[in-house]
Design a protein around this motif. Structure first.
Motif, PDB file in Angstrom:
ATOM      1  N   LYS A  56       0.838  -1.205   0.000  1.00 15.11           N
ATOM      2  CA  LYS A  56       0.000   0.000   0.000  1.00 15.11           C
ATOM      3  C   LYS A  56       0.873   1.256   0.000  1.00 15.11           C
ATOM      4  O   LYS A  56       0.590   2.229  -0.701  1.00 15.11           O
ATOM      5  CB  LYS A  56      -0.935  -0.010   1.210  1.00 15.11           C
ATOM      6  N   ASN A  57       1.951   1.225   0.785  1.00 14.00           N
ATOM      7  CA  ASN A  57       2.870   2.367   0.840  1.00 14.00           C
ATOM      8  C   ASN A  57       3.553   2.592  -0.510  1.00 14.00           C
ATOM      9  O   ASN A  57       3.698   3.731  -0.958  1.00 14.00           O
ATOM     10  CB  ASN A  57       3.934   2.153   1.906  1.00 14.00           C
ATOM     11  N   ILE A  58       3.993   1.514  -1.145  1.00 11.60           N
ATOM     12  CA  ILE A  58       4.662   1.631  -2.450  1.00 11.60           C
ATOM     13  C   ILE A  58       3.701   2.220  -3.479  1.00 11.60           C
ATOM     14  O   ILE A  58       4.078   3.114  -4.247  1.00 11.60           O
ATOM     15  CB  ILE A  58       5.202   0.265  -2.915  1.00 11.60           C
ATOM     16  N   LEU A  59       2.471   1.743  -3.493  1.00 11.63           N
ATOM     17  CA  LEU A  59       1.493   2.252  -4.453  1.00 11.63           C
ATOM     18  C   LEU A  59       1.200   3.733  -4.214  1.00 11.63           C
ATOM     19  O   LEU A  59       0.986   4.483  -5.170  1.00 11.63           O
ATOM     20  CB  LEU A  59       0.210   1.422  -4.396  1.00 11.63           C
ATOM     21  N   ALA A  60       1.236   4.171  -2.965  1.00 11.32           N
ATOM     22  CA  ALA A  60       0.976   5.577  -2.641  1.00 11.32           C
ATOM     23  C   ALA A  60       2.192   6.465  -2.900  1.00 11.32           C
ATOM     24  O   ALA A  60       2.061   7.562  -3.444  1.00 11.32           O
ATOM     25  CB  ALA A  60       0.536   5.707  -1.180  1.00 11.32           C
ATOM     26  N   ARG A  61       3.379   5.995  -2.518  1.00  8.90           N
ATOM     27  CA  ARG A  61       4.595   6.816  -2.599  1.00  8.90           C
ATOM     28  C   ARG A  61       5.374   6.638  -3.898  1.00  8.90           C
ATOM     29  O   ARG A  61       6.259   7.429  -4.204  1.00  8.90           O
ATOM     30  CB  ARG A  61       5.527   6.493  -1.429  1.00  8.90           C
ATOM     31  N   LYS A  62       5.112   5.541  -4.605  1.00 13.32           N
ATOM     32  CA  LYS A  62       5.782   5.242  -5.885  1.00 13.32           C
ATOM     33  C   LYS A  62       7.280   5.034  -5.729  1.00 13.32           C
ATOM     34  O   LYS A  62       8.058   5.301  -6.657  1.00 13.32           O
ATOM     35  CB  LYS A  62       5.518   6.337  -6.931  1.00 13.32           C
ATOM     36  N   ALA A  63       7.702   4.537  -4.556  1.00 13.66           N
ATOM     37  CA  ALA A  63       9.124   4.318  -4.318  1.00 13.66           C
ATOM     38  C   ALA A  63       9.319   3.334  -3.170  1.00 13.66           C
ATOM     39  O   ALA A  63       8.445   3.172  -2.319  1.00 13.66           O
ATOM     40  CB  ALA A  63       9.813   5.639  -3.988  1.00 13.66           C
ATOM     41  N   PHE A  64      10.501   2.690  -3.160  1.00 10.02           N
ATOM     42  CA  PHE A  64      10.876   1.778  -2.089  1.00 10.02           C
ATOM     43  C   PHE A  64      12.363   1.484  -2.189  1.00 10.02           C
ATOM     44  O   PHE A  64      13.000   1.786  -3.202  1.00 10.02           O
ATOM     45  CB  PHE A  64      10.065   0.466  -2.162  1.00 10.02           C
ATOM     46  N   THR A  65      12.920   0.945  -1.122  1.00 11.06           N
ATOM     47  CA  THR A  65      14.294   0.452  -1.169  1.00 11.06           C
ATOM     48  C   THR A  65      14.273  -1.032  -0.850  1.00 11.06           C
ATOM     49  O   THR A  65      13.370  -1.530  -0.188  1.00 11.06           O
ATOM     50  CB  THR A  65      15.219   1.189  -0.172  1.00 11.06           C
ATOM     51  N   VAL A  66      15.275  -1.732  -1.353  1.00 15.26           N
ATOM     52  CA  VAL A  66      15.430  -3.160  -1.089  1.00 15.26           C
ATOM     53  C   VAL A  66      16.839  -3.373  -0.554  1.00 15.26           C
ATOM     54  O   VAL A  66      17.815  -3.154  -1.272  1.00 15.26           O
ATOM     55  CB  VAL A  66      15.222  -4.010  -2.361  1.00 15.26           C
ATOM     56  N   SER A  67      16.931  -3.767   0.706  1.00 19.90           N
ATOM     57  CA  SER A  67      18.226  -4.073   1.310  1.00 19.90           C
ATOM     58  C   SER A  67      18.379  -5.577   1.412  1.00 19.90           C
ATOM     59  O   SER A  67      17.402  -6.321   1.472  1.00 19.90           O
ATOM     60  CB  SER A  67      18.322  -3.465   2.718  1.00 19.90           C
ATOM     61  N   MET A  68      19.624  -6.024   1.448  1.00 22.20           N
ATOM     62  CA  MET A  68      19.911  -7.433   1.663  1.00 22.20           C
ATOM     63  C   MET A  68      19.978  -7.666   3.168  1.00 22.20           C
ATOM     64  O   MET A  68      20.710  -6.961   3.860  1.00 22.20           O
ATOM     65  CB  MET A  68      21.265  -7.841   1.075  1.00 22.20           C
ATOM     66  N   ALA A  69      19.233  -8.635   3.663  1.00 19.87           N
ATOM     67  CA  ALA A  69      19.376  -9.011   5.075  1.00 19.87           C
ATOM     68  C   ALA A  69      20.767  -9.608   5.241  1.00 19.87           C
ATOM     69  O   ALA A  69      21.285 -10.271   4.343  1.00 19.87           O
ATOM     70  CB  ALA A  69      18.301 -10.013   5.464  1.00 19.87           C
ATOM     71  N   ASP A  70      21.363  -9.367   6.402  1.00 18.97           N
ATOM     72  CA  ASP A  70      22.717  -9.879   6.627  1.00 18.97           C
ATOM     73  C   ASP A  70      22.801 -10.685   7.918  1.00 18.97           C
ATOM     74  O   ASP A  70      21.881 -10.657   8.741  1.00 18.97           O
ATOM     75  CB  ASP A  70      23.744  -8.741   6.605  1.00 18.97           C
ATOM     76  N   HIS A 104      17.587   9.601  -3.482  1.00 17.47           N
ATOM     77  CA  HIS A 104      17.190   9.310  -4.864  1.00 17.47           C
ATOM     78  C   HIS A 104      15.715   8.962  -5.045  1.00 17.47           C
ATOM     79  O   HIS A 104      15.174   9.143  -6.135  1.00 17.47           O
ATOM     80  CB  HIS A 104      18.053   8.175  -5.410  1.00 17.47           C
ATOM     81  N   VAL A 105      15.078   8.427  -4.004  1.00 11.76           N
ATOM     82  CA  VAL A 105      13.658   8.055  -4.074  1.00 11.76           C
ATOM     83  C   VAL A 105      12.993   8.400  -2.742  1.00 11.76           C
ATOM     84  O   VAL A 105      13.669   8.591  -1.734  1.00 11.76           O
ATOM     85  CB  VAL A 105      13.460   6.549  -4.393  1.00 11.76           C
ATOM     86  N   ASP A 106      11.671   8.447  -2.743  1.00 12.82           N
ATOM     87  CA  ASP A 106      10.910   8.793  -1.533  1.00 12.82           C
ATOM     88  C   ASP A 106      10.703   7.539  -0.675  1.00 12.82           C
ATOM     89  O   ASP A 106       9.593   7.033  -0.536  1.00 12.82           O
ATOM     90  CB  ASP A 106       9.571   9.412  -1.926  1.00 12.82           C
ATOM     91  N   ALA A 107      11.815   7.041  -0.137  1.00  7.56           N
ATOM     92  CA  ALA A 107      11.784   5.827   0.675  1.00  7.56           C
ATOM     93  C   ALA A 107      12.983   5.836   1.626  1.00  7.56           C
ATOM     94  O   ALA A 107      13.987   6.495   1.360  1.00  7.56           O
ATOM     95  CB  ALA A 107      11.823   4.584  -0.213  1.00  7.56           C
ATOM     96  N   PRO A 108      12.880   5.087   2.718  1.00  3.67           N
ATOM     97  CA  PRO A 108      13.979   5.061   3.691  1.00  3.67           C
ATOM     98  C   PRO A 108      15.054   4.035   3.354  1.00  3.67           C
ATOM     99  O   PRO A 108      14.784   2.999   2.746  1.00  3.67           O
ATOM    100  CB  PRO A 108      13.271   4.670   4.988  1.00  3.67           C
ATOM    101  N   LEU A 109      16.264   4.350   3.786  1.00  3.63           N
ATOM    102  CA  LEU A 109      17.374   3.395   3.798  1.00  3.63           C
ATOM    103  C   LEU A 109      17.512   2.918   5.240  1.00  3.63           C
ATOM    104  O   LEU A 109      17.484   3.734   6.161  1.00  3.63           O
ATOM    105  CB  LEU A 109      18.677   4.064   3.353  1.00  3.63           C
ATOM    106  N   VAL A 110      17.663   1.630   5.443  1.00  3.10           N
ATOM    107  CA  VAL A 110      17.859   1.088   6.792  1.00  3.10           C
ATOM    108  C   VAL A 110      19.341   1.227   7.119  1.00  3.10           C
ATOM    109  O   VAL A 110      20.188   0.606   6.465  1.00  3.10           O
ATOM    110  CB  VAL A 110      17.401  -0.380   6.882  1.00  3.10           C
ATOM    111  N   ASP A 111      19.659   2.058   8.105  1.00  4.77           N
ATOM    112  CA  ASP A 111      21.046   2.364   8.436  1.00  4.77           C
ATOM    113  C   ASP A 111      21.862   1.120   8.769  1.00  4.77           C
ATOM    114  O   ASP A 111      23.040   1.032   8.419  1.00  4.77           O
ATOM    115  CB  ASP A 111      21.116   3.338   9.614  1.00  4.77           C
ATOM    116  N   GLU A 112      21.267   0.162   9.444  1.00  7.33           N
ATOM    117  CA  GLU A 112      21.993  -1.022   9.891  1.00  7.33           C
ATOM    118  C   GLU A 112      22.264  -2.019   8.764  1.00  7.33           C
ATOM    119  O   GLU A 112      23.162  -2.864   8.895  1.00  7.33           O
ATOM    120  CB  GLU A 112      21.208  -1.731  11.010  1.00  7.33           C
ATOM    121  N   LEU A 113      21.529  -1.955   7.679  1.00  9.37           N
ATOM    122  CA  LEU A 113      21.719  -2.877   6.556  1.00  9.37           C
ATOM    123  C   LEU A 113      22.555  -2.163   5.494  1.00  9.37           C
ATOM    124  O   LEU A 113      22.107  -1.180   4.905  1.00  9.37           O
ATOM    125  CB  LEU A 113      20.377  -3.340   6.002  1.00  9.37           C
TER     126      LEU A 113
END
Length: 186
Positions: A56-70, A104-113
């Motif tokens: 729902k957030n992606i459809l509203a904001r038109k952006a997202f980030t994808v981090s690799m779990a570590d 670069h996009v309207d989405a958060p970066l997870v600092d720890e990843l």
């Protein structure tokens, strides 16, 4: 001799993707998803149920980030996969994660990843639940870079989901050289 398991989604490695968005009120949301990967040189594709707050957030904001779990954050990343933002809106804070807005996009970066694909929404098919995003930037924390400035998987320590055993495994051992080792057979 082989053993048959039937039709199962057993594919190795299965990435553990951490998809981050902002909600309508600016609250960060991160979900754990294993049904996705790279679709071409500038696209990522994931199968996500429309019932997820993240979708729902992606459809509203038109952006997202994808981090690799570590490997260093297995507990936190697993938590973000078993708790829904529909019921626990502050689940990112409860996991102990912090975010920084992507430049670069309207989405958060997870600092720890330490590795993230910063994506612009391309499409979502409600029937198949296929979400496609365009990769506009890849950002990496310097702590996972080698001396040449390239990403070092041994420092990143990405994890993979083993569906057959319901466990996470760490990746990182080098076993060959791409586009080189096969030349020995030419």
């Amino acid at each position: 001799m082989r053993k048959d398991f039937g039709a199962k989604p057993f594919l190795y490695p299965q990435p553990v993707l951490m998809i981050a968005t902002y909600g309508e009120d600016g609250t960060p949301d991160v979900m754990n998803a294993a049904w996705g990967g790279i679709a071409d040189m500038k696209r990522v594709a994931m199968y996500l149920s429309a019932s997820h707050k993240t979708v729902k957030n992606i459809l509203a904001r038109k952006a997202f980030t994808v981090s690799m779990a570590d490997a260093d954050h297995v507990t936190e990343c697993d938590y973000l996969g078993i708790v829904s933002a529909n019921q626990v809106p502050d689940k990112v804070a409860r996991a102990g994660f912090h975010v920084t807005k992507s430049a670069h996009v309207d989405a958060p970066l997870v600092d720890e990843l330490p590795l993230a694909l910063e994506c612009r929404f391309v499409s979502f098919d409600e029937e198949s639940e296929l979400l496609v995003g365009e990769i506009v930037n890849v950002s990496a924390d310097e702590r996972i870079l080698n001396a040449d400035g390239a990403i070092d998987p041994a420092k990143l320590r990405p994890i993979t989901f083993d569906m057959a055993n319901s466990v996470y495994l760490v990746l990182g051992e080098k076993v060959g050289n791409a586009f080189q080792d096969g030349k020995k057979l030419k």
